[in-house]
Design an enzyme around this catalytic site. Structure first.
Site, short mmCIF file in Angstrom:
data_model
loop_
_atom_site.label_atom_id
_atom_site.label_comp_id
_atom_site.label_asym_id
_atom_site.label_seq_id
_atom_site.Cartn_x
_atom_site.Cartn_y
_atom_site.Cartn_z
NE ARG A 22 -6.67 4.22 6.22
CZ ARG A 22 -6.02 5.30 6.65
NH1 ARG A 22 -6.24 5.73 7.88
NH2 ARG A 22 -5.15 5.92 5.89
CB CYS A 55 -3.90 10.49 12.32
SG CYS A 55 -2.60 9.35 12.65
NE ARG A 84 1.17 9.97 10.46
CZ ARG A 84 0.65 8.98 9.73
NH1 ARG A 84 -0.47 8.41 10.12
NH2 ARG A 84 1.22 8.61 8.63
CE LYS A 142 -1.50 1.47 4.18
NZ LYS A 142 -1.21 2.86 4.56
CG ASN A 143 2.49 2.60 3.49
OD1 ASN A 143 1.33 2.93 3.27
ND2 ASN A 143 2.94 2.36 4.71
CG ASP A 179 4.08 1.31 9.63
OD1 ASP A 179 4.17 1.57 8.43
OD2 ASP A 179 3.83 2.16 10.50
C1 EPZ Z 1 4.77 6.79 6.39
O1 EPZ Z 1 4.00 7.81 6.97
C2 EPZ Z 1 3.85 5.58 6.29
N1 EPZ Z 1 2.71 5.92 5.44
C3 EPZ Z 1 3.39 5.20 7.69
O2 EPZ Z 1 2.63 4.02 7.56
C4 EPZ Z 1 4.61 4.90 8.55
O3 EPZ Z 1 4.19 4.61 9.87
C5 EPZ Z 1 5.54 6.11 8.57
O4 EPZ Z 1 5.91 6.46 7.21
C6 EPZ Z 1 6.83 5.85 9.34
O5 EPZ Z 1 7.51 4.76 8.76
C7 EPZ Z 1 2.86 5.91 4.11
O6 EPZ Z 1 3.93 5.66 3.57
C8 EPZ Z 1 1.64 6.22 3.30
P1 EPZ Z 1 6.81 10.15 8.38
P2 EPZ Z 1 4.56 9.32 7.00
O7 EPZ Z 1 6.63 11.42 7.62
O8 EPZ Z 1 5.39 9.58 5.80
C9 EPZ Z 1 7.26 13.53 11.64
C10 EPZ Z 1 0.83 2.62 7.90
O9 EPZ Z 1 0.57 2.01 8.95
N2 EPZ Z 1 7.04 14.49 10.56
O10 EPZ Z 1 7.93 9.27 8.01
O11 EPZ Z 1 3.38 10.22 7.24
C11 EPZ Z 1 6.03 12.68 11.94
O12 EPZ Z 1 5.16 13.35 12.81
C12 EPZ Z 1 1.26 4.06 7.97
O13 EPZ Z 1 0.80 2.13 6.76
C13 EPZ Z 1 7.11 15.85 10.82
O14 EPZ Z 1 7.34 16.28 11.95
O15 EPZ Z 1 5.46 9.32 8.27
C14 EPZ Z 1 6.63 11.43 12.56
O16 EPZ Z 1 6.86 11.67 13.93
C15 EPZ Z 1 1.02 4.64 9.35
N3 EPZ Z 1 6.91 16.73 9.80
C16 EPZ Z 1 7.98 11.29 11.84
O17 EPZ Z 1 8.25 12.56 11.25
C17 EPZ Z 1 6.66 16.32 8.52
O18 EPZ Z 1 6.51 17.17 7.62
C18 EPZ Z 1 7.97 10.24 10.73
O19 EPZ Z 1 6.82 10.49 9.94
C19 EPZ Z 1 6.59 14.92 8.26
C20 EPZ Z 1 6.79 14.03 9.29
#
Ligand code: EPZ
Length: 431
Positions: free
Chosen positions: A402, A121, A126, A22-23, A310
């Protein structure tokens, strides 16, 4: 609202085919916005988020076909005719945060994007501030008001941008934007996930110049135009991890096919410490649960290639059955322990201390009525239910739909006692 009813106690025996990731599919579908030619993506998982992304792209004027035939799970996307001011509405974004992946491609392709700011969320705030900073670095003007981000740019210009934090979709968003920018871009402190590498592979097939995907530094030389391509999405490493843990928990003998063991190194190393017997082969993983009692082992979630956040919830279910105390430290999201309380209602012994969860095993779990709170938390409850005594009823399974394709069918196919009960809608009078 559908529920899953699971009667625990059956060892899982047999073979499960792993679906596409999915990701990886979500950014790949967004990448189709970068060209006016047709992009064909294969091995697309039949999950709710993909349908949401189809609606999102269609709402912007893209032609999206999505088919789940026996032979192929495939989507064909043509974004030749995008609407004047493409918008990702709040209605869609609130159901799927990954909608922010259209930001970069839209600004790069048509010079405008209007995307609802994803709200918080269940697992954390996030924000997408690092996506915004990256686009500004590439020359976009960003205005944020009324809960929407509006990004404009006549033509993005290559730049040097280092992410303050490692972000998976942030890396993907800016990489896509830079592919059509004028000049060279260097991105530092990038996410190294296999899904980032898969997206880069698609972009290169579309004519992009990208080097270093999978490492912390990605170099992109912007090109004038990108063309269509055909690409097969990588297997879902998180689905594979979930079923590996299900095999370990139920003491079964489970063969997972069409997966990539090289994406699972951190989990497989940890399972060796826990005492789970695993064999890997070309595109397959076999987990045998007959290796004797499980042993407690600590984990700390990290960005790839560290232990994936995850899989944290699913691992917590496993170590409720391990002898001893396991400390689980969640470093990526600030609120990703909601499954703990539901596991405790089934008899688990878990104490939450800030970013740490202290899990004491081995305990006997008993079936209960529990509630899913997010995608991976619901997977954790399914795993616990597979070993709990008697019946567990998991509510709000739309969370699990999802990201897991036909999970109850896949589990039933290897001997689990699981069924889905839909909401019994009252008969309409007089019809
Ligand atoms: C991706 O989300 C995945 N989703 C998530 O999978 C996964 O948990 C996550 O990466 C971490 O591996 C998809 O790929 C669609 P991040 P993402 O940006 O990109 C902070 C699932 O279960 N951050 O890597 O949204 C954020 O708050 C989902 O399939 C900022 O502060 O996660 C977090 O603490 C859940 N500012 C950390 O970085 C930003 O602009 C990592 O988040 C972006 C992120």
């Amino acid at each position: 609202m559908d529920k899953l009813v699971i009667r625990g106690g059956n060892p899982l025996l047999g073979t499960i085919r792993i679906s596409g990731a999915k990701n990886a599919a979500l950014p790949a579908m967004a990448a189709a916005l970068l060209t006016d030619e047709t992009v064909v993506l294969e091995n697309i998982p039949q999950v709710r988020d993909i349908e949401t992304e189809r609606r999102l792209l269609s709402a912007m004027g893209a032609e999206v076909e999505l088919g789940y035939g026996r032979a192929q799970h495939r989507t064909t996307i043509c974004a030749a005719k995008l609407s004047e001011n493409p918008e990702a509405s709040y209605e869609l974004v609130k159901t799927m945060r990954a909608s922010s992946l259209v930001l970069g491609p839209l600004v790069a392709r048509v010079g405008f994007a209007r995307v609802s700011v994803p709200g918080g969320c269940a697992i954390g705030a996030r924000p997408i501030d690092l996506h915004i900073k990256g686009l500004e670095k590439l020359g976009a003007q960003i205005v944020q008001e009324h809960g929407y981000i509006e990004a404009r740019a006549k033509k993005l210009r290559g730049a040097h941008y280092s992410f303050d934090k490692i972000t998976v979709t942030g890396t993907e968003d800016i990489m896509m934007a830079a592919a059509l920018a004028e000049g060279d871009t260097v991105l530092e402190n990038c996410a190294r996930e296999p899904e980032v590498v898969d997206l880069a592979a698609l972009l290169v097939k579309m004519g992009a110049w990208i080097e270093g995907a999978g490492s912390s530094t990605i170099r992109i030389k912007g090109v004038e135009k990108l063309h269509g391509a055909r690409h097969r999405i990588i297997p879902d490493r998180i689905e594979a991890a979930t079923f590996i843990l299900a095999g370990a928990l139920t003491g079964g003998d489970l063969m997972l096919t069409e997966c990539d063991p090289t994406h699972l190194t951190a989990l497989l190393n940890k399972l060796e410490e826990v005492g789970v017997k695993v064999k890997t082969g070309e595109g397959c993983v076999r987990v045998m649960g007959d290796a004797g009692p499980l042993k407690a082992a600590d984990i700390t979630t990290e960005e790839y290639p560290g232990f994936p956040t995850d899989v944290q919830a699913q691992y917590m279910a496993l170590v409720t059955q391990a002898e001893g105390t396991s400390i689980i430290t969640e470093n990526i999201f600030e609120n990703r322990f909601m499954h703990a309380q539901e596991l405790c209602r089934m008899g688990a012994n878990i104490k939450i201390e800030g970013r740490r969860a202290v899990v004491r095993g081995r305990v006997t779990l008993s079936g209960a009525a529990v509630q899913a709170s997010d995608l991976r938390a619901s997977a954790s409850l399914v795993l616990a239910a597979l070993v709990a005594q008697d019946e567990t009823i998991i509510d709000r399974v739309y969370h699990i739909d999802r990201g897991y394709e036909r999970i109850e069918e896949k589990l039933r196919g290897v001997g689990a006692q699981v069924k889905r009960i839909g909401e019994i809608l009252p008969k309409r009078v007089g019809v």
